[in-house]
Every structure is written in structure tokens, then in C-alpha cells.
Write an enzyme that holds these catalytic residues in place. Sequence first.
Site, mmCIF file in Angstrom:
data_model
loop_
_atom_site.group_PDB
_atom_site.id
_atom_site.type_symbol
_atom_site.label_atom_id
_atom_site.label_comp_id
_atom_site.label_asym_id
_atom_site.label_seq_id
_atom_site.Cartn_x
_atom_site.Cartn_y
_atom_site.Cartn_z
ATOM 1 N N LYS A 52 90.733 35.979 59.717
ATOM 2 C CA LYS A 52 89.802 37.152 59.585
ATOM 3 C C LYS A 52 88.711 35.902 59.754
ATOM 4 C CE LYS A 52 92.340 40.932 58.742
ATOM 5 N NZ LYS A 52 93.023 41.809 57.454
ATOM 6 N N GLN A 96 90.891 43.219 51.641
ATOM 7 C CA GLN A 96 92.391 43.095 51.869
ATOM 8 C C GLN A 96 93.160 43.479 50.718
ATOM 9 O OE1 GLN A 96 93.611 40.941 55.109
ATOM 10 N NE2 GLN A 96 95.391 41.239 54.267
ATOM 11 N N ASP A 119 88.315 48.871 58.826
ATOM 12 C CA ASP A 119 89.488 48.601 59.533
ATOM 13 C C ASP A 119 89.605 49.788 59.513
ATOM 14 O OD1 ASP A 119 90.791 46.345 58.481
ATOM 15 O OD2 ASP A 119 90.512 46.275 56.692
#
Length: 291
Positions: A52, A96, A119
Site C-alpha cells: 500500500k 491493518q 478502507d
Amino acid sequence: MQILDGKKTANDIKKEIAIEVIALIKSGEKKPHLAAILVGSDGASETYVNAKVKACEKVGFNSSLVRFDSDVSEEELLAEINKINNNADIDGLIVQLPLPNHIDEMKVTETIFPSKDVDGFHPENIGRMALNLPTYLPATPAGILELLQRYHIETSGKHCVVVGRSNIVGLPMSILMAQKSYPGNCTVTLTHSRTQNLNEITKTADILIVALGKAEFVTADMLKEGVVIVDVGITRVKSEKTKSGWKLLGDVNFDSVKDKCSFITPVPGGVGPMTIAMLLKNTLISAKSKS
Ligand code: NDP
């Protein structure tokens, strides 16, 4: 059978984003900035976060990675999230997953400002998604929609079977595929570990989206001829044949199904790169909303 090439499509999207970033900077705006928090040193999580961060560099974003040891307290983690929430220079924040057991993942998700939740996991954003209101769509389902759209896959009136009902993939996917839009307008069946006669259900799928986390679970005998398959699963298994010592397997047994399906996403190179591309897209939307 045709491959739904997530790697190529994600690269196309990254090029489009990079052009938009140049235009933003030219108009006097700052570079979009994505912050990531990584707790612990799990190998798979490290790989995903690094991918990412690298993708941010590729499109011209700023990125920051905040690392914590796995014994970080929930309080300390939430304090860092709040610091980033209040940092006007940062447009998007991801934490994460998975997190260590002593940390409440939902509390973490709810602490991220919905406006920075790129997200798309915050309950407010999930609610907006369910009502088809503008929001950050969860990155993996959004990546799948984008892939179906760019390959002009017909979805209207089709039977879409989703295997797995997680909050980040299966559940939102089932909602999005049922929405009155393209891609969408499907008749959706959402299946999970308590589903009976799964094989009978998957055999009726025109579009099969598999996200259960069991390597090579889906085989040809579970499918009807011509099905479109989206394989979300990623299982890392040790391999002596690769430089890294690992290889990735999907939830679908590719060799078994390849002659029976019309389209399929490979693993790797399918949904994974699309997820990252959508994360970047959400971060760009966030940055542009402030410009
Ligand atoms: P979860 O473990 O959160 O959910 C798995 C789901 O599969 C659950 O709903 C579970 O049912 C269901 N399930 C388990 N066994 C069966 C079975 N035998 N038959 C039918 N359903 C079953 O997984 P995630 O959704 O987070 O991830 C799924 C996979 O996708 C993983 O391999 C993950 O690594 C990968 N992934 C890939 C991404 C990408 O970018 N490519 C992004 C996110 C995930 P129940 O609810 O009853 O327990």
C-alpha cells in the site's frame, strides 16, 4: 475462459490517479496523504502494508507508516488514531487488520473519522453504502465492482452467489451486487459456514464471488458452465520454488475450474491489486473533497 486481469486494471487506475494528482498539485493543492498503522510484525500484514505504501509512491501520494509492537495498549492505539484524525495534512487512515486479541477491532474502526476511513469499514460508511449514498466503498468489494465494470460483465438479472459473509468482503459485496445499479441488479445469495448444500447453490451461480479463506476450496463440480468467478481468497503457503519462500493460493482451484468458467480472477494478480487501487481512489476522493 478469459482472465479478469486485476494487475493490469489496477495499473490503469493508478495511472489515472497519478494524472489527477498532477492536476491537483498544479492547481495549488497539496499531495493526497495516506497514513497506515501496523501493529505487530505478522508477515502477511507487513507485505500488504508495504504494498500500500509503495502504491502511494507510485501515484504521487505522500504516505506515513506508524508501527506499534503487538503488546501496544488499546488506549495508545486509539490515541494515535485520534492524533491522525486531527491532522489536517492526512486525508486517509487505515489500520491493518487483524489486530492482536486484546484490541477491540470494532472500537478501532469506530474511532477513525468516517471522513478519513478510506478502507470503508466505519459503520457510518457501511450504512451509507447500504443506502447507495455517496461514501467510501470498502476497498475489496469496490475493486471487484470496478473489475466487473471495466470488463463489461453483464450483471443485471444474474444470480450472484457470494461465499463468506465477513464485514469487509462478503457482506458488503452481497449488498452491492443487489443494488439497483451497474454492476448490480443481481439476485444475490449470501452463503457462509452454516449454509447447507453449498454445492447445489454454487451450481446455480452465474457470478460466483468466493471469500472464505480456504485454499482451493472451489472445484469444477461446484459450478455451472460459463460462470464468472471472482476469487478473493489469499492463503500464503510455504514454497521452495519462489524467491520469497511463499506462494499465494486463492479460494478457487484454478486448474480445476479454468475450462468451465467464462471469466476468472487469478491469484495473485486479481482482486488483491484492485483492493489497493480502490484504497488510493478513496484517498484521492478524500483529498479532493477538501480542495
Ligand atoms: P473471514 O475469515 O472474516 O470470513 C470468512 C467467511 O467464510 C465467514 O463468513 C465464514 O462463515 C465463511 N466460511 C468459512 N468456511 C466456510 C465454508 N466451508 N463454507 C462456506 N462459508 C465458509 O474472511 P475475510 O472475508 O476477511 O477473507 C476471506 C479471504 O479473502 C481470506 O483468504 C483473505 O485473506 C482474503 N482477502 C483478500 C483480500 C484481497 O484484497 N484480495 C482482502 C480481504 C480478504 P461464518 O461467518 O459462518 O464463520
